[in-house]
Design an enzyme around this catalytic site. Sequence first.
Site, PDB file in Angstrom:
ATOM      1  N   GLY A 155       0.854  -1.194   0.000  1.00 16.21           N
ATOM      2  CA  GLY A 155       0.000   0.000   0.000  1.00 16.21           C
ATOM      3  C   GLY A 155       0.884   1.235   0.000  1.00 16.21           C
ATOM      4  O   GLY A 155       2.033   1.204  -0.438  1.00 16.21           O
ATOM      5  N   ARG A 156       0.340   2.319   0.535  1.00 17.04           N
ATOM      6  CA  ARG A 156       1.075   3.596   0.500  1.00 17.04           C
ATOM      7  C   ARG A 156       2.422   3.491   1.214  1.00 17.04           C
ATOM      8  O   ARG A 156       3.447   3.965   0.714  1.00 17.04           O
ATOM      9  CB  ARG A 156       0.253   4.683   1.200  1.00 17.04           C
ATOM     10  CG  ARG A 156      -1.104   4.965   0.591  1.00 17.04           C
ATOM     11  CD  ARG A 156      -1.812   5.967   1.490  1.00 17.04           C
ATOM     12  NE  ARG A 156      -3.175   6.227   1.125  1.00 17.04           N
ATOM     13  CZ  ARG A 156      -4.216   5.501   1.518  1.00 17.04           C
ATOM     14  NH1 ARG A 156      -4.053   4.444   2.286  1.00 17.04           N
ATOM     15  NH2 ARG A 156      -5.436   5.819   1.139  1.00 17.04           N
ATOM     16  N   ILE A 157       2.418   2.875   2.407  1.00 18.33           N
ATOM     17  CA  ILE A 157       3.661   2.834   3.188  1.00 18.33           C
ATOM     18  C   ILE A 157       4.661   1.881   2.529  1.00 18.33           C
ATOM     19  O   ILE A 157       5.857   2.185   2.427  1.00 18.33           O
ATOM     20  CB  ILE A 157       3.363   2.440   4.654  1.00 18.33           C
ATOM     21  CG1 ILE A 157       2.466   3.505   5.308  1.00 18.33           C
ATOM     22  CG2 ILE A 157       4.655   2.279   5.447  1.00 18.33           C
ATOM     23  CD1 ILE A 157       1.895   3.108   6.664  1.00 18.33           C
ATOM     24  N   ARG A 178      -1.727  -8.638  -2.125  1.00 19.81           N
ATOM     25  CA  ARG A 178      -2.950  -9.303  -2.596  1.00 19.81           C
ATOM     26  C   ARG A 178      -3.165  -9.028  -4.074  1.00 19.81           C
ATOM     27  O   ARG A 178      -3.486  -9.902  -4.853  1.00 19.81           O
ATOM     28  CB  ARG A 178      -4.157  -8.824  -1.802  1.00 19.81           C
ATOM     29  CG  ARG A 178      -4.474  -9.696  -0.608  1.00 19.81           C
ATOM     30  CD  ARG A 178      -5.606  -9.107   0.156  1.00 19.81           C
ATOM     31  NE  ARG A 178      -5.391  -7.674   0.371  1.00 19.81           N
ATOM     32  CZ  ARG A 178      -6.160  -6.901   1.119  1.00 19.81           C
ATOM     33  NH1 ARG A 178      -7.206  -7.396   1.701  1.00 19.81           N
ATOM     34  NH2 ARG A 178      -5.905  -5.620   1.290  1.00 19.81           N
ATOM     35  N   ALA A 238       3.738  -3.561  10.851  1.00 22.25           N
ATOM     36  CA  ALA A 238       2.329  -3.637  10.441  1.00 22.25           C
ATOM     37  C   ALA A 238       1.426  -3.725  11.667  1.00 22.25           C
ATOM     38  O   ALA A 238       0.952  -2.710  12.178  1.00 22.25           O
ATOM     39  CB  ALA A 238       2.141  -4.817   9.503  1.00 22.25           C
ATOM     40  N   ARG A 239       1.207  -4.928  12.139  1.00 18.22           N
ATOM     41  CA  ARG A 239       0.389  -5.140  13.329  1.00 18.22           C
ATOM     42  C   ARG A 239       0.865  -6.405  14.033  1.00 18.22           C
ATOM     43  O   ARG A 239       1.326  -7.344  13.379  1.00 18.22           O
ATOM     44  CB  ARG A 239      -1.090  -5.331  12.963  1.00 18.22           C
ATOM     45  CG  ARG A 239      -1.870  -4.038  12.767  1.00 18.22           C
ATOM     46  CD  ARG A 239      -2.068  -3.277  14.074  1.00 18.22           C
ATOM     47  NE  ARG A 239      -2.838  -2.052  13.914  1.00 18.22           N
ATOM     48  CZ  ARG A 239      -2.311  -0.848  13.670  1.00 18.22           C
ATOM     49  NH1 ARG A 239      -1.019  -0.689  13.539  1.00 18.22           N
ATOM     50  NH2 ARG A 239      -3.099   0.218  13.570  1.00 18.22           N
ATOM     51  N   GLU A 268       0.293  -6.698  22.429  1.00 28.89           N
ATOM     52  CA  GLU A 268       0.971  -5.516  22.968  1.00 28.89           C
ATOM     53  C   GLU A 268       0.025  -4.700  23.866  1.00 28.89           C
ATOM     54  O   GLU A 268      -1.188  -4.774  23.673  1.00 28.89           O
ATOM     55  CB  GLU A 268       1.508  -4.640  21.813  1.00 28.89           C
ATOM     56  CG  GLU A 268       0.435  -3.993  20.960  1.00 28.89           C
ATOM     57  CD  GLU A 268       1.036  -3.240  19.765  1.00 28.89           C
ATOM     58  OE1 GLU A 268       1.813  -3.829  18.988  1.00 28.89           O
ATOM     59  OE2 GLU A 268       0.688  -2.058  19.616  1.00 28.89           O
ATOM     60  N   HIS A 286       5.729   0.501  19.329  1.00 28.91           N
ATOM     61  CA  HIS A 286       4.680   0.964  18.406  1.00 28.91           C
ATOM     62  C   HIS A 286       4.784   2.482  18.191  1.00 28.91           C
ATOM     63  O   HIS A 286       3.841   3.232  18.487  1.00 28.91           O
ATOM     64  CB  HIS A 286       3.291   0.574  18.928  1.00 28.91           C
ATOM     65  CG  HIS A 286       2.256   0.525  17.839  1.00 28.91           C
ATOM     66  ND1 HIS A 286       1.207  -0.369  17.822  1.00 28.91           N
ATOM     67  CD2 HIS A 286       2.093   1.280  16.720  1.00 28.91           C
ATOM     68  CE1 HIS A 286       0.458  -0.164  16.756  1.00 28.91           C
ATOM     69  NE2 HIS A 286       0.985   0.839  16.059  1.00 28.91           N
TER      70      HIS A 286
HETATM   71  C1  DGY Z   1      -1.489   3.476  12.763  1.00 36.02           C
HETATM   72  O1  DGY Z   1      -1.672   4.618  12.345  1.00 36.02           O
HETATM   73  O2  DGY Z   1      -2.184   2.518  12.397  1.00 36.02           O
HETATM   74  C2  DGY Z   1      -0.427   3.294  13.757  1.00 36.02           C
HETATM   75  O3  DGY Z   1      -0.143   1.968  13.979  1.00 36.02           O
HETATM   76  C3  DGY Z   1      -0.817   3.977  15.045  1.00 36.02           C
HETATM   77  O4  DGY Z   1       0.170   4.849  15.372  1.00 36.02           O
END
Ligand code: DGY
Length: 326
Positions: A155-157, A178, A238-239, A268, A286
């Site tokens: 994606g963008r990042i 994807r 990411a997450r 977390e 984070h």
């Molecule tokens: C986001 O923007 O999703 C970051 O993980 C929160 O800082």
Amino acid sequence: MKPNILVARAVFPQVLTLLEQHFEVTSNQDDVLWTPAQLIAKLQGKQGAFTTGSQRIDAELLATCPELKICANMAVGYNNFDLDAMTAAGVLATNTPDVLTETTADFGFALIMAAARRMAESEHFLRAGLWNSWRYDMFAGSDVHGSTLGILGMGRIGQAIAKRGAHGFGMKVIYHNRSRLDAATEAACGAAYVSKQDLLQQADHLILVLPYSPEAYHTIGAAELAQMKPTATLVNIARGGIVDDAALAAALRQGVIAAAGLDVYEGEPKVHPDLLALPNVVLTPHIASATMPTRLAMAQLAADNLIGYLVHGKALTPLNPQVVKT
Ligand code: DGY
């Protein structure tokens, strides 16, 4: 009469002042971490909520907050939202895309550099007073420039990271997503599409930038780590939950891969104790989007979404625009 809103976490004072010009605001500048029951109690009679990733908005909460019309998340990720439940309840969800892209990409690159060049490990060594002399292989890591950068999630990042790698560090950039990007975007990013298997096997540095969904749970586990190079680094901005943290800790301990950089964790703010015990993983809390200008821009966008929707009838970055009646 002004609409009532809840600001669920501490926020920049100037953003609070802006919100107070348009709303009756209940704020939380002491930054108390409310339980779900406390959040429900605070949301009674509120038409809007300014949320962060730490407030879960789901069907159970929505059923008890019939006046709620919008939740504006100060984050680009929105896995704290049950978007289907929000849509079913007619509650608009918004996030903060774009404003954090470059800052988050910078941080992803910083983690790649820190993990590959063993920066945290060597700093701890120095601070512990263990540095007595130069040695030819002391904290020798792996090169970033000229190596192969793998990006999972484009994606963008992901695209901003690809540009840094391809154009700044002369890296070969490969990605898996994807859906494949169009040829012009691939060219601008200097990135080539590959299968997930090729990504795992070819990357010297693999960075995860995919959004969280139940399907993304443990996308990287023991089987995937086993396919990576023993010299490789893995970075997760990411997450939590996308990586099996216990399997990663085992892989780092056993030399299946060389190093890792993590900004997000399963469960977390708790961090798997096996990760905490390892020298070859850089751990940050984070903070990938955490610069003052970017956090302010995120807060401002979340506020503008609340003002836009509750005052003018139109949010800037809606996630479920279908709830807005035309
Ligand atoms: C986001 O923007 O999703 C970051 O993980 C929160 O800082």
